[in-house]
Design an enzyme around this catalytic site. Sequence first.
Site, PDB file in Angstrom:
ATOM      1  N   GLY A  93       0.663  -1.314  -0.050  1.00  0.00           N
ATOM      2  CA  GLY A  93       0.360  -0.111  -0.227  1.00  0.00           C
ATOM      3  C   GLY A  93       1.022   1.269   0.122  1.00  0.00           C
ATOM      4  N   SER A  94       1.607   1.153  -0.345  1.00  0.00           N
ATOM      5  CA  SER A  94       2.482   2.602  -0.791  1.00  0.00           C
ATOM      6  C   SER A  94       1.980   3.571  -1.218  1.00  0.00           C
ATOM      7  CB  SER A  94       4.031   2.433  -1.111  1.00  0.00           C
ATOM      8  OG  SER A  94       4.089   2.285  -2.382  1.00  0.00           O
ATOM      9  N   MET A 154      -4.508  -7.149  -6.941  1.00  0.00           N
ATOM     10  CA  MET A 154      -3.325  -7.611  -7.822  1.00  0.00           C
ATOM     11  C   MET A 154      -4.090  -8.854  -8.552  1.00  0.00           C
ATOM     12  SD  MET A 154      -0.360  -6.272  -7.155  1.00  0.00           S
ATOM     13  CE  MET A 154       0.417  -7.335  -8.391  1.00  0.00           C
ATOM     14  N   ASN A 193      -5.765   2.706 -12.947  1.00  0.00           N
ATOM     15  CA  ASN A 193      -5.176   1.533 -11.824  1.00  0.00           C
ATOM     16  C   ASN A 193      -3.783   2.023 -12.270  1.00  0.00           C
ATOM     17  OD1 ASN A 193      -3.940  -0.797 -10.809  1.00  0.00           O
ATOM     18  ND2 ASN A 193      -3.580  -1.374 -13.170  1.00  0.00           N
ATOM     19  N   HIS A 242       0.265   1.278 -13.110  1.00  0.00           N
ATOM     20  CA  HIS A 242       1.506  -0.032 -13.720  1.00  0.00           C
ATOM     21  C   HIS A 242       2.256   0.333 -13.747  1.00  0.00           C
ATOM     22  CE1 HIS A 242       1.451  -3.716 -15.858  1.00  0.00           C
ATOM     23  NE2 HIS A 242       1.997  -3.275 -16.523  1.00  0.00           N
ATOM     24  N   ASP A 271      -4.482  -4.025 -18.075  1.00  0.00           N
ATOM     25  CA  ASP A 271      -3.969  -3.472 -18.357  1.00  0.00           C
ATOM     26  C   ASP A 271      -4.571  -2.807 -19.684  1.00  0.00           C
ATOM     27  OD1 ASP A 271      -3.452  -3.399 -15.830  1.00  0.00           O
ATOM     28  OD2 ASP A 271      -1.950  -5.269 -16.218  1.00  0.00           O
ATOM     29  N   GLN A 294       8.435   7.334  -9.046  1.00  0.00           N
ATOM     30  CA  GLN A 294       7.669   7.808  -9.819  1.00  0.00           C
ATOM     31  C   GLN A 294       5.847   7.314 -10.199  1.00  0.00           C
ATOM     32  OE1 GLN A 294       8.460  10.516 -12.450  1.00  0.00           O
ATOM     33  NE2 GLN A 294      10.900   9.851 -11.452  1.00  0.00           N
ATOM     34  N   GLU A 295       5.564   6.184  -9.536  1.00  0.00           N
ATOM     35  CA  GLU A 295       4.345   5.679  -9.677  1.00  0.00           C
ATOM     36  C   GLU A 295       3.769   7.127  -8.274  1.00  0.00           C
ATOM     37  OE1 GLU A 295       3.747   1.835  -8.664  1.00  0.00           O
ATOM     38  OE2 GLU A 295       5.115   0.917  -9.564  1.00  0.00           O
TER      39      GLU A 295
HETATM   40  C1  GRF Z   1       3.101  -1.365  -7.763  1.00  0.00           C
HETATM   41  O1  GRF Z   1       3.988  -1.113  -8.115  1.00  0.00           O
HETATM   42  C2  GRF Z   1       1.810  -1.151  -8.673  1.00  0.00           C
HETATM   43  O2  GRF Z   1       2.446  -0.607 -10.160  1.00  0.00           O
HETATM   44  C3  GRF Z   1       1.274  -2.222  -9.045  1.00  0.00           C
HETATM   45  O3  GRF Z   1       1.394  -2.543  -7.962  1.00  0.00           O
HETATM   46  C4  GRF Z   1       2.792  -2.692  -6.283  1.00  0.00           C
HETATM   47  C5  GRF Z   1       2.208  -2.082  -5.351  1.00  0.00           C
HETATM   48  O4  GRF Z   1       2.526  -1.050  -4.426  1.00  0.00           O
HETATM   49  N1  GRF Z   1       0.555  -2.241  -9.122  1.00  0.00           N
HETATM   50  P1  GRF Z   1       1.892  -1.010  -3.525  1.00  0.00           P
HETATM   51  O5  GRF Z   1       1.153  -1.983  -3.109  1.00  0.00           O
HETATM   52  O6  GRF Z   1       0.866   0.536  -4.107  1.00  0.00           O
HETATM   53  O7  GRF Z   1       3.157  -0.280  -3.079  1.00  0.00           O
END
Ligand code: GRF
Length: 214
Positions: free
Chosen positions: A12-13, A90, A107, A109, A145, A173-174
């Site tokens: 959950g980051s 997931m 979402n 990815h 996706d 970057q996410e």
């Molecule tokens: C991330 O890399 C996201 O892109 C993918 O799953 C991972 C989840 O990481 N869908 P987190 O649980 O948000 O830390």
Amino acid sequence: MLNIGVLASGRGSNFQAIIDNIGTGYIKAKIVVLISDNANAYALERAKNHGIETLVLKPKDFPDKDSYYSRIAKELKSRDAGLVVMAGFMRVAGSALIREFPNKIINIHPALLPSFPGLHGQKQAVDYGVKISGCTVHFVDEGVDTGPVIIQAAVPVYDNDTEESLSERILKQEHKIFPFAIKLFSEGRLSVHGRKVIINSEREGAAIINPPLV
Ligand code: GRF
């Protein structure tokens, strides 16, 4: 104000990045529930730390995929969610959920779609030998996706990268583009035209190449 429902399966980051960006006022929205398919997800702890309601719904407790996603949709509707955020959820969302929230599910990815969809996008990029990968925020459709792309960030891939080192660089970057996309959505600045998502923003070009620091 926009009500957001979050779906997460793991650490959950990204969920935390969203919480933090709501906390600073960067995103004006409220997270009304965190739904997880995994009772051990660390995302649940994060929610509890911030007083966010949690719900664990496991597919194995439902007769089929349709009833599982109908229930998720029902829980989100009953909390008046206007946006559903899949933050490391997931699973491939079922049509029973998607049809209740048309163009309202997003979402993240960890690759530059349409390259490397599905699981382990970072490993796929390292194994393929690409020089640039990154991450993509997209609307969710029935495919894996495949939905319309909202925003992407590019990340270099180095010769000595492993799945782990590349994942770490992409994750940074996410944590920028996901909150940014949610902010745009919450301000009504995203419009979907077929496969294209138009960002109504004077910063659109710069933002897509270099997402603003959040
Ligand atoms: C991330 O890399 C996201 O892109 C993918 O799953 C991972 C989840 O990481 N869908 P987190 O649980 O948000 O830390």
